[in-house]
Design a protein around this motif. Structure first.
Motif, PDB file in Angstrom:
ATOM      1  N   VAL A 255     -13.413  12.927 -37.503  1.00 41.48           N
ATOM      2  CA  VAL A 255     -14.472  12.517 -36.589  1.00 41.48           C
ATOM      3  C   VAL A 255     -15.498  11.686 -37.350  1.00 41.48           C
ATOM      4  CG1 VAL A 255     -14.149  14.551 -35.131  1.00 41.48           C
ATOM      5  CG2 VAL A 255     -15.811  14.620 -36.983  1.00 41.48           C
ATOM      6  N   CYS A 256     -16.253  10.915 -36.593  1.00 40.17           N
ATOM      7  CA  CYS A 256     -17.347  10.132 -37.157  1.00 40.17           C
ATOM      8  C   CYS A 256     -18.631  10.542 -36.449  1.00 40.17           C
ATOM      9  CB  CYS A 256     -17.082   8.632 -36.981  1.00 40.17           C
ATOM     10  SG  CYS A 256     -18.356   7.595 -37.725  1.00 40.17           S
ATOM     11  N   LEU A 257     -19.543  11.157 -37.190  1.00 42.53           N
ATOM     12  CA  LEU A 257     -20.791  11.645 -36.622  1.00 42.53           C
ATOM     13  C   LEU A 257     -21.795  10.514 -36.497  1.00 42.53           C
ATOM     14  CD1 LEU A 257     -21.193  14.906 -38.770  1.00 42.53           C
ATOM     15  CD2 LEU A 257     -19.944  14.623 -36.630  1.00 42.53           C
ATOM     16  N   SER A 258     -22.748  10.719 -35.607  1.00 44.62           N
ATOM     17  CA  SER A 258     -23.850   9.762 -35.517  1.00 44.62           C
ATOM     18  C   SER A 258     -24.741   9.930 -36.742  1.00 44.62           C
ATOM     19  CB  SER A 258     -24.644  10.012 -34.239  1.00 44.62           C
ATOM     20  OG  SER A 258     -25.256  11.290 -34.272  1.00 44.62           O
ATOM     21  N   PRO A 259     -25.431   8.865 -37.174  1.00 46.45           N
ATOM     22  CA  PRO A 259     -26.301   8.984 -38.358  1.00 46.45           C
ATOM     23  C   PRO A 259     -27.357  10.075 -38.209  1.00 46.45           C
ATOM     24  CG  PRO A 259     -25.976   6.678 -37.769  1.00 46.45           C
ATOM     25  CD  PRO A 259     -25.373   7.491 -36.669  1.00 46.45           C
ATOM     26  N   LYS A 260     -27.904  10.213 -37.005  1.00 40.75           N
ATOM     27  CA  LYS A 260     -28.939  11.216 -36.789  1.00 40.75           C
ATOM     28  C   LYS A 260     -28.376  12.621 -36.932  1.00 40.75           C
ATOM     29  CE  LYS A 260     -32.492  12.561 -33.428  1.00 40.75           C
ATOM     30  NZ  LYS A 260     -33.083  12.272 -32.084  1.00 40.75           N
ATOM     31  N   GLN A 270     -20.725  10.781 -42.618  1.00 38.07           N
ATOM     32  CA  GLN A 270     -20.410  10.651 -41.197  1.00 38.07           C
ATOM     33  C   GLN A 270     -18.934  10.915 -40.928  1.00 38.07           C
ATOM     34  OE1 GLN A 270     -23.201   6.791 -40.747  1.00 38.07           O
ATOM     35  NE2 GLN A 270     -22.280   7.426 -38.811  1.00 38.07           N
ATOM     36  N   ILE A 271     -18.069  10.576 -41.884  1.00 46.33           N
ATOM     37  CA  ILE A 271     -16.637  10.828 -41.726  1.00 46.33           C
ATOM     38  C   ILE A 271     -16.344  12.249 -42.189  1.00 46.33           C
ATOM     39  CG2 ILE A 271     -14.312  10.101 -42.348  1.00 46.33           C
ATOM     40  CD1 ILE A 271     -15.731   8.075 -40.650  1.00 46.33           C
ATOM     41  N   CYS A 272     -15.938  13.121 -41.259  1.00 44.01           N
ATOM     42  CA  CYS A 272     -15.677  14.527 -41.567  1.00 44.01           C
ATOM     43  C   CYS A 272     -14.341  14.949 -40.964  1.00 44.01           C
ATOM     44  CB  CYS A 272     -16.796  15.421 -41.025  1.00 44.01           C
ATOM     45  SG  CYS A 272     -18.414  15.110 -41.748  1.00 44.01           S
ATOM     46  N   VAL A 273     -13.886  16.112 -41.410  1.00 39.51           N
ATOM     47  CA  VAL A 273     -12.639  16.684 -40.917  1.00 39.51           C
ATOM     48  C   VAL A 273     -12.962  18.000 -40.213  1.00 39.51           C
ATOM     49  CG1 VAL A 273     -10.370  17.588 -41.529  1.00 39.51           C
ATOM     50  CG2 VAL A 273     -11.305  15.629 -42.773  1.00 39.51           C
ATOM     51  N   CYS A 274     -12.405  18.187 -39.026  1.00 39.69           N
ATOM     52  CA  CYS A 274     -12.567  19.447 -38.301  1.00 39.69           C
ATOM     53  C   CYS A 274     -11.523  20.432 -38.833  1.00 39.69           C
ATOM     54  CB  CYS A 274     -12.388  19.225 -36.805  1.00 39.69           C
ATOM     55  SG  CYS A 274     -12.468  20.744 -35.835  1.00 39.69           S
ATOM     56  N   SER A 306     -12.865  11.936 -31.700  1.00 40.55           N
ATOM     57  CA  SER A 306     -11.872  11.911 -32.777  1.00 40.55           C
ATOM     58  C   SER A 306     -11.426  10.470 -33.018  1.00 40.55           C
ATOM     59  CB  SER A 306     -10.679  12.791 -32.401  1.00 40.55           C
ATOM     60  OG  SER A 306      -9.670  12.685 -33.353  1.00 40.55           O
ATOM     61  N   LEU A 307     -11.249  10.121 -34.287  1.00 40.44           N
ATOM     62  CA  LEU A 307     -10.849   8.750 -34.630  1.00 40.44           C
ATOM     63  C   LEU A 307      -9.357   8.527 -34.465  1.00 40.44           C
ATOM     64  CD1 LEU A 307     -12.998   8.151 -37.854  1.00 40.44           C
ATOM     65  CD2 LEU A 307     -13.551   7.584 -35.485  1.00 40.44           C
ATOM     66  N   PHE A 308      -8.555   9.592 -34.540  1.00 41.35           N
ATOM     67  CA  PHE A 308      -7.102   9.437 -34.498  1.00 41.35           C
ATOM     68  C   PHE A 308      -6.486  10.507 -33.599  1.00 41.35           C
ATOM     69  CE2 PHE A 308      -8.448   7.789 -38.604  1.00 41.35           C
ATOM     70  CZ  PHE A 308      -7.791   6.574 -38.677  1.00 41.35           C
ATOM     71  N   HIS A 309      -5.279  10.219 -33.151  1.00 40.31           N
ATOM     72  CA  HIS A 309      -4.463  11.199 -32.451  1.00 40.31           C
ATOM     73  C   HIS A 309      -3.548  11.895 -33.456  1.00 40.31           C
ATOM     74  CE1 HIS A 309      -5.945   9.711 -28.705  1.00 40.31           C
ATOM     75  NE2 HIS A 309      -5.404   8.516 -28.861  1.00 40.31           N
TER      76      HIS A 309
END
Length: 503
Positions: A255-260, A270-274, A306-309
């Motif tokens: 996922v890519c979170l918002s800066p805030k 911002q780029i994290c893994v669930c 989510s950035l990918f499937h």
């Protein structure tokens, strides 16, 4: 002329019955018991036959006017139910004793032996024993009627998740089974993006909604539709609909979170893994091992996708890996994971082994990866990220590859899996091979994550023999101590108290 003997004088302290002349002890009526019973019947007006209604589907008895209760044969509850039917008639006598006379369970008859007393002529108290017979008639209760007529429902809970993977629903299904939340459902219908739970009352549906909100990050809204209205009694009949939307994030999503939001979580990337979805979304930063939890309210205020499937996962091979033992914390950094190890790795796609192209990345899987291992991940360097927040990021802060999990031989894991899960009985749409693949992914997640496994009832599969560990490839496995025995308890229909009423 023949002389008749004179009648014998009564014994001292006795009198003669005024009807038949038999010597009896004195009593206010001056009658013997036989003559008194011939003159007075204290059971007059008490019905000697009755009817009780029994539902064969749920094995409950009707307690008027509309309550159905569970009663075993010859139990106190059933005795009280039968006595209530003649309670008005018993008000003129005094009930001394009551009990069942044994009957065959399949006879559809219940017999009660009652002992009553009543004050009769001149204050004499008469006691009498009689039998009341009840005929057991079959009648389907309202709940069973609604189950049989599958469209007769009062409330529905529509659970939806806008993702292509059903991992969250598989996990949710096991939680519902463990807490027995499916007992009050009339019907469970599976559709392409969720489940529908039908209920006979709004209260049962609200209970399911409350359970979902405590179990998975979600939001809900409700509506109701007027079906009928009785203007004379001012009674309204509504059908209620509860819509529950689960956050569109599953385990192993990038996922890519918002800066805030990233800043509020301790200045994590911002780029994290669930890594897990329970009542909150568990995220980890693969560059620093920083972890964070996001609840449903926080997600809906700062949504991300989510950035990918899962189908876009690619297989990499570890060429070289170096574990990073100390990593300097940034300003305001949050907590770090103790179950993961930070490492720097050089990887190559298995589809590009004929080339010299390698990728450098930081990973949180340093504790299980070694050179030569196969690992699944996402290639961010050669893809077009169609995401609102990722497109605004500095390209230098976007990693080339994000590794998700170690790859094992799936067919071997399936063959030696000596455990199983239970499933909800539901109306399914046409299932395909993709659903089976997703279910196997969920089973592998249970083997790899002990935290999720604690919330699921896992049963031992006796059909699969326990293999030796000589050919173990290191894949995670569930120990026998964590498995439950799948018991099947059957009840004798004619045995003892609690035997079911047969037809």
């Amino acid at each position: 002329m023949e002389y008749l003997p004179a009648p014998a004088a009564p014994a001292q302290g006795h009198i003669l019955c005024c009807q038949c002349g038999v010597p009896i002890p004195p009593n206010p009526a001056n009658m013997c018991v036989g003559c008194l019973r011939a003159q007075v019947d204290i059971t007059e007006g008490i019905p000697k036959q009755g009817t009780v209604h029994f539902c064969k589907q749920c094995e409950r008895y009707l307690q008027p006017p509309g309550t159905w209760i569970q009663c075993a044969l010859e139990s106190r509850e059933l005795l009280a139910l039968c006595l209530k039917k003649i309670k008005a008639s018993l008000s003129k006598v005094r009930l001394i004793d009551a009990g069942f006379i044994w009957t065959e369970p399949h006879s559809k008859r219940l017999k009660l032996k009652l002992t009553v007393q009543k004050e009769v002529i001149n204050g004499a108290v008469l006691q009498q024993v009689f039998v009341v017979e009840y005929i057991v008639q079959s009648q389907m209760c309202e709940d069973c009627h609604r189950i049989e007529a599958k469209d007769f429902w009062k409330a529905v809970v529509q659970v939806r998740q806008k993702t292509v993977h059903k991992k969250t629903f598989f996990y949710l299904e096991q939680l519902i089974l463990k807490h027995r939340l499916h007992q009050n459902t009339l019907r469970i219908k599976e559709i392409h993006d969720g489940l529908d739970f039908y209920y006979s009352s709004k209260q049962h549906a609200q209970k399911m909604v409350d359970f979902l909100q405590c179990t998975v990050p979600s939001r809900s809204k409700s509506s109701q539709r007027l079906i009928s209205h009785d203007i004379h009694s001012n009674v309204y009949n509504y059908k209620s609909t509860f819509s529950v939307e689960i956050v569109p994030i599953c385990k192993d999503n990038v996922v890519c979170l918002s800066p805030k939001l990233a800043q509020s979580l301790g200045n994590m990337s911002q780029i994290c893994v669930c890594i897990r979805v329970t009542s909150t979304i568990h995220l980890i930063d693969p560059r620093t091992l920083q972890i964070a939890e996001i609840d449903g309210n926080t997600y809906w205020r700062h949504p991300f996708n989510s950035l990918f499937h899962p189908k876009q996962l690619e297989e990499f091979i570890i060429m070289d890996i170096n574990r990073v033992h100390e990593k300097k914390k940034g300003a305001g950094a949050g907590a770090r994971s103790n179950k993961h190890t930070l490492a720097e790795a050089w990887v190559r796609k298995t589809s590009e082994l004929d080339t010299d192209h390698q990728y450098f990345c930081c990973t949180h899987l340093g504790h299980i990866l070694n050179p030569g291992d196969l690992v699944l991940g996402f290639d961010l360097a050669n893809c077009n990220l169609n995401d609102e927040f990722a497109n605004k990021m500095n390209p230098q802060h976007i990693p080339d590859v994000v590794l998700i999990k170690k790859s094992y031989d799936r067919s071997k894991r399936q063959r030696r899996r000596n455990w199983k899960l239970k499933e909800l009985e539901r109306d399914r749409e046409a299932t395909d091979t993709d659903d089976e693949r997703q279910y196997q992914d969920f089973l592998e997640d249970l083997e790899e994550d002990e935290t999720i496994r604690k919330n699921v009832n896992i049963y031992r599969n006796a059909d699969i023999p326990v293999e030796s560990d000589t050919d173990d490839d290191g894949a995670p496995r569930i120990s026998l101590a964590e498995m439950l025995e799948d018991l099947h308890i059957s009840q004798d229909a004619t045995g003892g108290e609690g035997a079911e009423m047969l037809t």
